[in-house]
Motif scaffolding. Structure first.
Motif, PDB file in Angstrom:
ATOM      1  N   PRO A  39       5.507  -5.880  -2.741  1.00 42.42           N
ATOM      2  CA  PRO A  39       6.468  -4.822  -3.073  1.00 42.42           C
ATOM      3  C   PRO A  39       7.682  -4.818  -2.147  1.00 42.42           C
ATOM      4  CG  PRO A  39       4.576  -3.881  -1.962  1.00 42.42           C
ATOM      5  CD  PRO A  39       4.246  -5.326  -2.245  1.00 42.42           C
ATOM      6  N   CYS A  40       7.539  -5.389  -0.981  1.00 46.66           N
ATOM      7  CA  CYS A  40       8.661  -5.451  -0.039  1.00 46.66           C
ATOM      8  C   CYS A  40       9.810  -6.292  -0.593  1.00 46.66           C
ATOM      9  CB  CYS A  40       8.203  -5.998   1.299  1.00 46.66           C
ATOM     10  SG  CYS A  40       7.388  -7.598   1.192  1.00 46.66           S
ATOM     11  N   VAL A  41       9.476  -7.322  -1.352  1.00 41.61           N
ATOM     12  CA  VAL A  41      10.505  -8.192  -1.941  1.00 41.61           C
ATOM     13  C   VAL A  41      11.347  -7.394  -2.931  1.00 41.61           C
ATOM     14  CG1 VAL A  41      10.908 -10.233  -3.373  1.00 41.61           C
ATOM     15  CG2 VAL A  41       9.167 -10.294  -1.587  1.00 41.61           C
ATOM     16  N   GLY A  42      10.701  -6.625  -3.793  1.00 45.00           N
ATOM     17  CA  GLY A  42      11.422  -5.808  -4.763  1.00 45.00           C
ATOM     18  C   GLY A  42      12.143  -4.632  -4.140  1.00 45.00           C
ATOM     19  N   ALA A  43      11.671  -4.180  -2.978  1.00 49.33           N
ATOM     20  CA  ALA A  43      12.284  -3.030  -2.314  1.00 49.33           C
ATOM     21  C   ALA A  43      13.621  -3.369  -1.659  1.00 49.33           C
ATOM     22  CB  ALA A  43      11.328  -2.463  -1.265  1.00 49.33           C
ATOM     23  N   PHE A  67      19.035  -3.194   7.750  1.00 46.15           N
ATOM     24  CA  PHE A  67      17.897  -2.532   8.385  1.00 46.15           C
ATOM     25  C   PHE A  67      17.621  -1.158   7.755  1.00 46.15           C
ATOM     26  CE2 PHE A  67      19.772  -5.446  11.468  1.00 46.15           C
ATOM     27  CZ  PHE A  67      18.690  -6.264  11.712  1.00 46.15           C
ATOM     28  N   CYS A  68      17.599  -1.125   6.427  1.00 44.69           N
ATOM     29  CA  CYS A  68      17.423   0.132   5.687  1.00 44.69           C
ATOM     30  C   CYS A  68      15.977   0.641   5.714  1.00 44.69           C
ATOM     31  CB  CYS A  68      17.885  -0.036   4.251  1.00 44.69           C
ATOM     32  SG  CYS A  68      16.830  -1.122   3.270  1.00 44.69           S
ATOM     33  N   GLU A  69      15.044  -0.183   6.121  1.00 48.83           N
ATOM     34  CA  GLU A  69      13.621   0.158   6.254  1.00 48.83           C
ATOM     35  C   GLU A  69      12.845   0.154   4.940  1.00 48.83           C
ATOM     36  OE1 GLU A  69      13.486   3.912   8.323  1.00 48.83           O
ATOM     37  OE2 GLU A  69      14.327   3.050  10.156  1.00 48.83           O
ATOM     38  N   ALA A  70      13.486  -0.115   3.816  1.00 50.31           N
ATOM     39  CA  ALA A  70      12.806  -0.070   2.515  1.00 50.31           C
ATOM     40  C   ALA A  70      11.665  -1.077   2.431  1.00 50.31           C
ATOM     41  CB  ALA A  70      13.802  -0.308   1.390  1.00 50.31           C
ATOM     42  N   CYS A  71      11.827  -2.255   2.985  1.00 53.50           N
ATOM     43  CA  CYS A  71      10.767  -3.272   2.928  1.00 53.50           C
ATOM     44  C   CYS A  71       9.535  -2.829   3.715  1.00 53.50           C
ATOM     45  CB  CYS A  71      11.280  -4.621   3.421  1.00 53.50           C
ATOM     46  SG  CYS A  71      11.915  -4.609   5.108  1.00 53.50           S
ATOM     47  N   GLU A  77       3.194   1.496   2.073  1.00 52.38           N
ATOM     48  CA  GLU A  77       2.699   2.267   0.930  1.00 52.38           C
ATOM     49  C   GLU A  77       1.528   1.600   0.218  1.00 52.38           C
ATOM     50  OE1 GLU A  77       6.127   3.035  -1.515  1.00 52.38           O
ATOM     51  OE2 GLU A  77       6.732   4.750  -0.294  1.00 52.38           O
ATOM     52  N   VAL A  78       1.437   0.269   0.287  1.00 45.10           N
ATOM     53  CA  VAL A  78       0.309  -0.421  -0.346  1.00 45.10           C
ATOM     54  C   VAL A  78      -0.801  -0.738   0.664  1.00 45.10           C
ATOM     55  CG1 VAL A  78       1.658  -1.362  -2.260  1.00 45.10           C
ATOM     56  CG2 VAL A  78       1.423  -2.698  -0.152  1.00 45.10           C
TER      57      VAL A  78
END
Length: 156
Positions: A39-43, A67-71, A77-78
């Motif tokens: 999911p980090c790739v899509g984030a 460095f938005c932290e989304a990844c 989360e998983v």
């Protein structure tokens, strides 16, 4: 004295290992990606991450990492521990300038890389000869700013 095979291997590059892949920010040091949908790739809105051979790889395309932290959030989360906010946000890579192709190293005024760097990691000696200082986070923002492709990133 070298035999023929050793001689040609030395000049043709046979036997060299492939360069290490650059790991993403917030990397724990270990890949926990088996049976993961990544999911980090899509984030990553900037499309800087890819999933290759069970590992997350950081590759700069057009923009560098902000460095938005989304990844890291997506990985948490998983329930995986490959990326996480508790780990260092810096990318374990080194950016270097190839002076033979860099315009500023060859007496042409160009500040594209310096203008792109929000960390002020690129300094000039007067108006020429840029160098990368220790403020560099290896975000890769400068890579696409250089139309001569004189900036390179390699894993540490």
């Amino acid at each position: 004295m070298q035999n023929r095979r050793e001689f040609f291997n030395r000049f043709l590059g046979a036997g060299k290992t492939a360069p290490k892949a650059v790991t993403p920010p917030y990397f724990s040091g270990e890949f926990d990606c088996m049976d993961c949908q990544a999911p980090c790739v899509g984030a990553c809105e900037r499309e800087l991450l890819s999933f290759e051979d069970g590992k997350i790889v950081f590759k700069v395309k057009n923009l560098g990492c902000n460095f938005c932290e989304a990844c890291a959030v997506a990985c948490d989360e998983v329930g995986r521990k490959t990326l996480g906010l508790e780990f260092n946000k810096f990318i374990k890579a080194k950016v270097s300038i190839e002076i033979n192709s860099c315009l500023s190293w060859n007496d042409t005024i160009c500040y594209n890389c310096q203008d792109a760097c929000k960390f002020r990691a690129i300094e000039f000696l007067g108006v020429f000869r840029p160098t990368i200082n220790d403020k560099c986070t290896a975000c890769g923002e400068c890579l696409s700013a250089c139309f001569k492709n004189s900036l390179k990133m390699e894993a540490l």
